[in-house]
Design a protein around this motif. Structure first.
Motif, short mmCIF file in Angstrom:
data_model
loop_
_atom_site.label_atom_id
_atom_site.label_comp_id
_atom_site.label_asym_id
_atom_site.label_seq_id
_atom_site.Cartn_x
_atom_site.Cartn_y
_atom_site.Cartn_z
N VAL A 19 0.79 -15.56 -37.49
CA VAL A 19 1.52 -14.38 -37.36
C VAL A 19 1.87 -13.86 -35.82
O VAL A 19 2.86 -13.51 -35.32
N HIS A 22 4.46 -16.36 -34.58
CA HIS A 22 5.88 -16.51 -35.20
C HIS A 22 6.38 -15.09 -35.94
O HIS A 22 7.43 -14.97 -36.58
N GLY A 23 5.41 -14.36 -36.16
CA GLY A 23 5.55 -13.06 -36.91
C GLY A 23 5.31 -13.30 -38.48
O GLY A 23 4.97 -14.41 -39.03
N PRO A 24 4.90 -12.10 -39.04
CA PRO A 24 4.68 -12.14 -40.60
C PRO A 24 5.55 -13.05 -41.48
O PRO A 24 4.80 -13.52 -42.36
N ASP A 25 6.78 -13.24 -41.11
CA ASP A 25 7.73 -14.09 -42.19
C ASP A 25 7.52 -15.36 -42.23
O ASP A 25 7.76 -16.26 -43.05
N ALA A 26 6.72 -15.95 -41.10
CA ALA A 26 6.49 -17.28 -40.86
C ALA A 26 5.02 -17.57 -41.83
O ALA A 26 4.83 -18.72 -41.72
N THR A 28 3.49 -18.37 -44.73
CA THR A 28 3.59 -18.86 -46.00
C THR A 28 2.11 -19.68 -46.26
O THR A 28 1.50 -20.12 -45.34
N ARG A 50 -0.73 -14.33 -51.40
CA ARG A 50 -0.21 -13.88 -49.81
C ARG A 50 -0.49 -12.39 -49.58
O ARG A 50 -0.66 -11.96 -48.53
N GLU A 51 -0.38 -11.42 -50.56
CA GLU A 51 -0.33 -10.11 -50.31
C GLU A 51 -1.78 -9.98 -50.17
O GLU A 51 -2.17 -8.97 -49.12
N HIS A 95 2.37 -8.23 -33.81
CA HIS A 95 2.89 -8.34 -35.09
C HIS A 95 1.80 -7.83 -36.15
O HIS A 95 2.08 -7.20 -37.16
N GLU A 102 2.72 -0.78 -41.25
CA GLU A 102 3.52 -0.88 -42.48
C GLU A 102 2.66 -0.30 -43.74
O GLU A 102 3.18 0.04 -44.66
#
Length: 209
Positions: A19, A22-26, A28, A50-51, A95, A102
């Protein structure tokens, strides 16, 4: 040689690194498992889906911000040390901090630093609204400074830049001013200077040094 048994902390460390870089979207489960050299099922066993993993990362980020410890001889010095430590935390983990925000845990994240500031405000003789003003002013100073720093870092190249602008701007006969404003910004020095001035203005005179 067989890999040592994977631990939950190792999974969280690797996830936090992903994270951070590369950020949360990376993040997996497959990518995380590949980085750890293990099966995806092992990741699920340690942290759930993942959550659940993101929730665990957020909880750990909140806990890590609670590790801020004041240092210094006087209340003013200790307050400045809390501000500088909080700034470093926010800058080092943007991040993860965004993930905390959020999930609606921002106020909880800041609570330990606020409590440290309250203790120092009381030690300096501030109570009630005066102590609350100091806590909030320092917190806002830290957050505002970090936001400005990040905006400057992410901004496109400026044309004209500060050097060109200030080489032609009137400076009231102060060429040293133009040179200083045209040069690079030492954000660490500027932050320390501004937060010290803020703290001095809010503490009783006897406690402001």
């Amino acid at each position: 040689m067989a890999r040592a048994a994977l631990t939950r902390d190792e999974v969280l460390d690797a996830a936090a690194d992903l994270v951070k870089q590369h950020g949360p979207d990376a993040l997996t489960m497959r990518r995380l498992a590949a980085g750890l050299g293990t099966a995806v099922t092992s990741i699920y066993w340690h942290v759930g889906n993942r959550e659940s993993l993101l929730d665990a990362l957020v909880e750990r980020t909140v806990a890590d911000l609670g590790e801020i410890r004041p240092s210094g001889r006087t209340p003013a010095q200790r307050i400045v040390s809390v501000a500088r430590a909080l700034r470093r935390q926010l800058r080092d983990h943007p991040h993860l901090i965004a993930m905390v925000h959020e999930r609606g845990l921002t106020e909880r994240m800041f609570l330990p630093a606020q409590q440290a500031l309250v203790r120092e405000a009381h030690a300096a003789g501030l109570q009630g609204a005066g102590a609350a003003d100091l806590v909030r002013a320092v917190q806002f100073q830290v957050v505002g400074h970090v936001l400005v720093e990040r905006n400057r870092e992410r901004a496109p190249v400026q044309r004209p830049g500060e050097e060109e602008l200030w080489s032609a701007a009137p400076t009231g006969g102060d060429p040293a001013l133009a040179r200083a404003l045209a040069g690079p910004v030492d954000t660490e020095r500027l932050f320390a200077m501004s937060v010290r001035a803020l703290v001095r203005s809010l503490l009783p005179p006897a406690a402001s040094e």
